[in-house]
Structure formats: C-alpha cells, structure tokens
Design a protein around this motif. Structure first.
Motif: not given
Ligand SMILES: Nc1ncnc2c1ncn2[C@@H]1O[C@H](COP(=O)(O)OP(=O)(O)OP(=O)(O)O)[C@@H](O)[C@H]1O
Ligand SMILES: [Mg+2]
Lengths: 241, 267
Positions: A216-240
């Motif tokens: 839940d920590v890694i999959l919540h980390d938008r910057a980390l995911l985007e830096a590695n060509r990935m996106e947040l899981p849908f359920r977190f996508a709407g969160e600020k």
C-alpha cells in the motif's frame, strides 16, 4: 523460501535484462512483482523455475536452482504461464488438471478428488469435460489456474493471472489467491489486483529493483510509479497526494 | 473461421469422436490397433490386377463404421485433402500398361486401368481403416496400448507430441493467415513474396510454443514417462474380436469369395 542473490541475466550479449537483482521471499508471503512491459518480470519467473539460467545464485528452500535440484524444486512451484494457450496441452480441461497429480505419484481416485475440489472452489465444474480448443480465452485462463492449484504446490507463481478475465472471474481469482496459504509471487499490470492480493511489492525497472516494500505504500507513491512508466491503481487515482 | 482454423477445429473433433461410446470404442486399444495393422497388411498384399479379390475387403470397415456410429460421410469429409493424393498415385498406370487384361462385353479393359483401380481402392481402404482407429480410440489410449506392446517409450512419446504439435502449428498458421489477410484485403492466398518470411515465422513461432508447452509439461512433473489414460485389461471379448478379425481377413485372402459369389449367378 525463495532467494535471489546478485542475479544478472541477458538473452543476448550486450542487452542485459536483469542487472544484479537480490531479494528474499519468506514462506507465506504474498509478493507482487510489477514493472513496465519488458521490465523482466516473466524472465525472473523463468529463472526461478530453471527454464533459463543466468549469473548469480537463486535458491528455493536453500536448494540452488540448478540441474540436479530441478525436479525437487519444480515439485514445489506451481507456475501459471502468461499465455494459457501454451499451458494447456491435453485435449480436455480434466485431463490437463490430472496430469501433474498423476506424475507426482497420486492414485487416480485421489487425483480425481483433488480435481473436483479445485473445480468446485473456482466454480468451474461446467468446464471439466470441455475441450481446450473450444473454450474462450478467459475460460482457458481459469482452467490454467485450476491445473496449477490441482498440483497443490508449496509456492504459487502467477504471470498475469487476471489478464483476459471478466470482472466476475477476476474477483474469483483474487479471492482464490487470497485464500492460498502458500508463498505467492504474482506479476501483473492490474495493480488493483496486486493491492488486493499482496502485502509486499517489488518494482522492477531498467533491470534493477527500483523499490521493494509494503504494497500500500509503494502503490500509493505516484511519483515513484510514474518515474517507472506506471500509474496509480484506479482506486487511488482520484485521491490528491 | 479461416481454412486453418477449420482444420484445427477438425483435429479437435477427432478427439471428440474418439471420446464417444460404442461397442467399438469400448474395445481394448491394442485389439483395435493390431486388427487395423493386420487389415492394412492383408489389403496391401493383393496383386495389382486382383481387384476382384480386394472388393470384399470393403465389408470390414463399412461394418465397423456402422457399429461405431461414425458416419462414413465424416470420414470422407475429413480425409478430403489426402484422398485425392492417394487416388493420384495410380493415375498414370493406364498410360504405361495398355495391354488388354479383360473384356467387359466387347470393351477391352487394359491392365493399367485395373491396376489403377486396385491401387486407389487399396489407398482408400487403408485410409478408412486408419481413420476408424483414430476416431474410436483416444490418442492417449492408443499410446498406452503401444507401451503395453513394448514399443519404446521414446517413440510413443514422439508420436503423442507430434500429434499435439500438429495442432500447435496449425493454430499458429491460422493466426498468421488471419493477421495477413486483415492487412491485405481482397487478396487471395498469400503473395509469393511473403512466403519466405511467412514460413520462417511459422517455424519460429511453432518452435517457441512447442518449447513453452514442453516446459509446461516439465514443470508439472513430466519425465518422459507419460501417464497415459488408464486402459482396461485385455479381456476375452477383445481377444475374440481380434481373432475374429484375423480369421475374417485370412478367409477373404485365401478364398476367392468374389469369384465364388459371381459363379453362383453366372452359372
Ligand atoms: N526469447 C527472448 N529473446 C530475446 N529477448 C527476449 C526474449 N524474451 C524476452 N526478451 C526481452 O527481455 C526483456 C524482458 O522480457 P520479459 O518477458 O521478462 O518482460 P515482462 O516484464 O514479463 O514484460 P510483460 O509485462 O510485457 O510481460 C524484454 O525486453 C524482452 O524484449
Ligand atoms: Mg511477462
């Protein structure tokens, strides 16, 4: 227990796919292996199963993955291939499912019971005597997962288990994975599924481990995911953030 | 469905035919295998002009098709690709062998025509018998029977895998032809310029898949000893069937039934 120690691998000279990878997975852990297309997720699975061999040391319960240990190691690992067409080779779902139990010396009655138990658990009785060439892609996927569960492996490796599944079957697979007590290593681009099934995530990128920690920590980390060509899981996508 | 998918579909249907139930399906695979081999040997053993002797041998496959509930039509439909090839074998005989062999009324029939017909009939009968075997016996059971007959495990595994890999190849071919036609609309067949890469790709892809399938077998505990289907013990019924078949073939082979029957009417 699975351990990778300084593992490197290249299919072709000069184009390394994995570069000095190390991690340990303890019994009972559920680990999601994520990364962009071509990051090397399937390659890690194949190295672990001894289908490929590279540099460094890979062990399963202390036994190194090499020729003389392969039979013992493979007995413990159940692998759901990324492409189910390549997994099913018998005419019917039933025959495919009973293949491994028979090979591992189970009697036919026992194996039959095991097959039925798995089919019930996945709600697949209807598929039992269907022919593999006449079932849909998603049904084949479910059947492939069933063949592996029928083996009752000590650890379950799944390469994209939820690909091609409709929401209903995807949910069944998620619940099934959750109920498994074994060590689980799962790759997927379906990060919501990873979040539902895994406690820990290993993020691969550029041949190295870019992150390894709580899901839940890694999959919540938008910057980390985007830096590695990935996106947040849908359920977190709407969160600020 | 394109042509290839259809072929694939039919291959799968063989498995389904074999999974049906009938007195023939229930026979021991070894009994069926041995009787089929004997039948083929006897049929092939006829002299090239002995059309008369050969004709009564149509009886056995036709009878078996009836009993097994498989329609003759299905057989000829599925064999439609090979049949013409088999038929073509004797096609040139009439050109080489023109000496008259017999007279129908006052029309001379040359040796070539008779030997052509004999060859064609032999081919068709052998195909029918082999088809019947495949359509009433699952491939696993057949392999199990071969193992019981002490055929080396290597050979049997090879047979089984070939049978499976033909399916894999056809499937790949189907996918590739579809992909090709989607991007080359209105074109019939595959253009010669693409044949090379097409074949190369087909080979590579089939090899890749065969490799993965093989890994998948290994990962599930396969070590060259296949657990073939459980086949029942060779029972008295199977023995009687086999003996009956052999006796029948020998009878037809040694006694010129057609001539005797013909004699009844001509006299
Ligand atoms: N047989 C092969 N020969 C050469 N290169 C290969 C081979 N298989 C994979 N690769 C390359 O190795 C890299 C890693 O592939 P791998 O299949 O492990 O990726 P992946 O993370 O599973 O990707 P995906 O999410 O698309 O399944 C890719 O760049 C791929 O092009
Ligand atoms: Mg992959």
């Amino acid at each position: 227990m699975i351990a990778f120690e300084h593992v490197s691998f290249a299919y072709e000279k000069g184009r390394p796919v994995l570069n000095d990878i190390s991690f340990r997975i303890e019994d009972g852990e559920a680990v999601g292996l994520i990364g962009a297309n071509g990051a090397g997720k399937s390659t890690i699975m194949k190295l672990l199963l001894g289908l490929l061999s590279g540099e460094g040391k890979i062990t399963v319960d202390g036994d190194e993955v090499k020729k003389e240990n392969l039979a013992k190691i493979r007995r413990k690992l159940g692998f759901v291939l990324q492409n189910s067409d390549n997994q099913m080779f018998m005419p019917t779902v039933y025959e495919d499912m009973i293949f491994a139990p028979l090979n591992y010396g189970m009697s036919r009655e026992e194996a039959d019971r095991r097959v039925d138990e798995v089919l019930d658990r996945l709600g697949l009785q209807e598929l039992k005597h269907r022919h593999n060439h006449k079932i849909s892609g998603g049904e084949k996927r479910m059947a492939a997962i069933a063949t592996i569960l029928a083996m009752d492996p000590a650890a379950v490796l799944m390469d994209e288990p939820s690909a091609a599944l409709d929401p209903y079957n995807r949910r069944i697979v998620i619940n099934t994975i959750r109920d498994l007590k074994q060590l689980k290593l799962i790759t997927s681009h379906d990060l919501d599924m990873i979040l539902d099934t895994c406690d820990r995530v290993i993020l691969l990128s550029g041949g190295r481990i870019a992150a390894d920690g709580q899901a839940d920590v890694i999959l919540h980390d938008r910057a980390l995911l985007e830096a590695n060509r990935m996106e947040l899981p849908f359920r977190f996508a709407g969160e600020k953030q | 469905m394109n042509k290839m998918e259809k072929a694939l579909h039919e291959l799968g249907e063989m498995d389904e035919l074999a999974a049906r139930s009938s007195p023939i399906h229930r026979l021991h695979p070894a009994a069926k295998l041995l009787s089929t081999i004997a039948y083929i040997i006897v049929v092939v053993s006829y002299h090239k002009y002995d059309l008369n002797g050969l004709i009564p041998h149509c009886l056995w496959p036709i009878l078996l098709f009836q009993v097994s509930g498989i329609e003759l039509r299905t057989c000829f439909y599925k064999l439609r690709i090979v049949l013409p090839l088999v038929m073509a074998v004797g096609l040139f005989n009439p050109l080489f062998d023109r000496a008259p062999l017999l007279y129908l009324g006052n029309v001379a029939v040359s040796g070539g025509v008779v030997s052509m017909l004999t060859l064609m009939l032999k081919g068709v009968l052998c195909l029918m018998a082999s088809f019947l075997l495949m359509a009433t016996t699952p491939i696993d059971a057949l392999c199990a029977a071969l193992r019981r007959l002490h055929v080396p495990a290597m050979l049997v595994t090879l047979l089984l895998l070939t049978y499976r890999y033909v399916g894999v190849m056809t499937e790949e071919l189907a996918i590739m032809t579809d992909a090709y036609h989607l991007r080359a609309p209105g074109q019939k067949g595959i253009h010669v310029s693409a044949w090379g890469s097409f074949l190369g790709q087909l080979l590579l892809r089939s090899m890749d898949r065969a490799q993965e399938l093989y890994s998948s077998m290994m990962l599930r505990g396969y070590h060259e000893h296949f657990h073939y289907a459980d086949i029942p013990r060779f029972s008295l019924r199977d023995g009687l069937y086999l003996l009956g078949c052999l006796a029948f073939f020998l009878l037809l082979r040694l006694v010129p039934v057609a001539q005797l029957l013909g004699g009844l009417f001509v006299r």
